[in-house]
Design an enzyme around this catalytic site. Sequence first.
Site, mmCIF file in Angstrom:
data_model
loop_
_atom_site.group_PDB
_atom_site.id
_atom_site.type_symbol
_atom_site.label_atom_id
_atom_site.label_comp_id
_atom_site.label_asym_id
_atom_site.label_seq_id
_atom_site.Cartn_x
_atom_site.Cartn_y
_atom_site.Cartn_z
ATOM 1 N N THR A 183 3.593 -59.672 9.612
ATOM 2 C CA THR A 183 2.965 -58.548 10.558
ATOM 3 C C THR A 183 2.403 -59.820 11.527
ATOM 4 O OG1 THR A 183 2.529 -56.969 9.147
ATOM 5 C CG2 THR A 183 0.804 -57.440 10.920
ATOM 6 N N ARG A 211 4.147 -43.793 5.392
ATOM 7 C CA ARG A 211 3.071 -44.576 5.088
ATOM 8 C C ARG A 211 2.363 -45.575 6.313
ATOM 9 N NH1 ARG A 211 2.567 -50.383 5.158
ATOM 10 N NH2 ARG A 211 1.350 -51.195 3.489
ATOM 11 N N VAL A 212 1.203 -45.520 6.153
ATOM 12 C CA VAL A 212 0.433 -46.362 7.206
ATOM 13 C C VAL A 212 -0.291 -47.461 6.343
ATOM 14 C CG1 VAL A 212 -1.361 -46.620 8.673
ATOM 15 C CG2 VAL A 212 0.165 -44.663 8.741
ATOM 16 N N GLY A 213 -0.238 -48.971 6.756
ATOM 17 C CA GLY A 213 -0.727 -50.065 6.140
ATOM 18 C C GLY A 213 -2.099 -50.355 6.828
ATOM 19 N N ASP A 214 -2.459 -51.389 6.456
ATOM 20 C CA ASP A 214 -3.809 -51.953 7.008
ATOM 21 C C ASP A 214 -3.781 -52.260 8.637
ATOM 22 O OD1 ASP A 214 -1.913 -54.007 6.530
ATOM 23 O OD2 ASP A 214 -3.641 -55.442 6.716
ATOM 24 N N GLY A 235 -0.085 -59.203 4.693
ATOM 25 C CA GLY A 235 0.149 -59.048 3.244
ATOM 26 C C GLY A 235 0.305 -57.412 3.047
ATOM 27 N N GLY A 237 -0.667 -54.168 2.606
ATOM 28 C CA GLY A 237 -1.966 -53.497 3.226
ATOM 29 C C GLY A 237 -2.657 -52.651 2.673
HETATM 30 N N1 ASP Z 1 0.086 -55.709 6.300
HETATM 31 C C1 ASP Z 1 1.539 -55.042 6.722
HETATM 32 C C2 ASP Z 1 1.304 -53.612 5.828
HETATM 33 O O1 ASP Z 1 0.906 -53.404 4.848
HETATM 34 C C3 ASP Z 1 2.564 -55.848 6.003
HETATM 35 C C4 ASP Z 1 2.644 -57.210 6.536
HETATM 36 O O2 ASP Z 1 1.599 -57.956 6.742
HETATM 37 O O3 ASP Z 1 3.911 -57.866 6.784
HETATM 38 O O4 ASP Z 1 2.218 -52.878 6.635
#
Ligand code: ASP
Length: 322
Positions: A183, A211-214, A235, A237
């Site tokens: 990311t 799904r939604v991450g951080d 990382g 999320g």
């Molecule tokens: N933080 C991102 C997520 O959880 C993934 C990543 O950092 O590659 O979607």
Amino acid sequence: MGLAALKLPRFSPTMQRPVVVSTWDSGMPVNAEAWKILSTKGKSLDAVEAGAIHIENTINCCVGLGGYPDRDGIVTLDACIMDEKANCGAVAGLERIKHPISVARKVMENTPHVILVGQGAQQFALQNGFPLESTELSAEAKEAYQQWLKKSQYKPEVNIELKQNHGPFAPHFFDDGTLNHDTMGLVALDGHGDLSGAVTTSGMAYKVHGRVGDSPIIGAGLFVDNEVGAATSSGLGEEVIRICGTHTVVEYMRHGYSPEAACKKACDRIVNRDPEKAKSLQVGFLALNKFGQYGAYAIQDGFVFSVKSETENQIHKSKFLI
Ligand code: ASP
């Protein structure tokens, strides 16, 4: 001693600006793009958007339409942007739009809202003149997805998604063979002393559709407080969201911690909550304070970040807990 002699300097003697820091080694060209704006007295907001646009234009495992799809084979993009006045905008689950970061900026500037998701985000993008791109996966992502389908397992352990899919994304391997999430999060301090940040991602590979991450969540994947500093993350999320990760980092900086120490404290929070689980997950935080001092910390080995300033143009390896 006269009063004049007692006057404190307005900024710390170690002050440096402008400066831009970004996640991963893929941040080097991103920083170069941002630097074109920062070095000509431009605004940090424009700089971070330009950096994010640059990586969205490239084929990358985890950013932009060329990235890994979800488990239904669909690429969904998340992005957010935040400026020195706490103006912010975000999109999540955006399909078939090449520049989610610019849509996020439009959400910030042209709507009374902060986050638009899915169909609504796409409709808003189209209304604002962003073209609808093809549903076709990049050749690299297609090959990786075909491989993944053989087992169809979602195990968001440290870098596991990428371990399963080797070849096409080789540039994202480090010399020692470690693989990483990718990311793009970047934060910048401009010559006027203003901080901004941007994050853009296709999120965790093979996530559940929707799904939604951080990354697009203000306070999780990105937070900017112009009085204190700014932070971003990469990382797993879900773990970042659970501790409002980047907000936590900025709050530690507010209480006097250096950027690196603040990032470490946030990693500690995740690890202390469930040390056993933490053994198999990766989160990295990257922070920049108001004085242009930066630092990072990760749970595991493998997180790196890129820095560009008047005096520096390089990749740093982050310290780690486990
Ligand atoms: N933080 C991102 C997520 O959880 C993934 C990543 O950092 O590659 O979607």
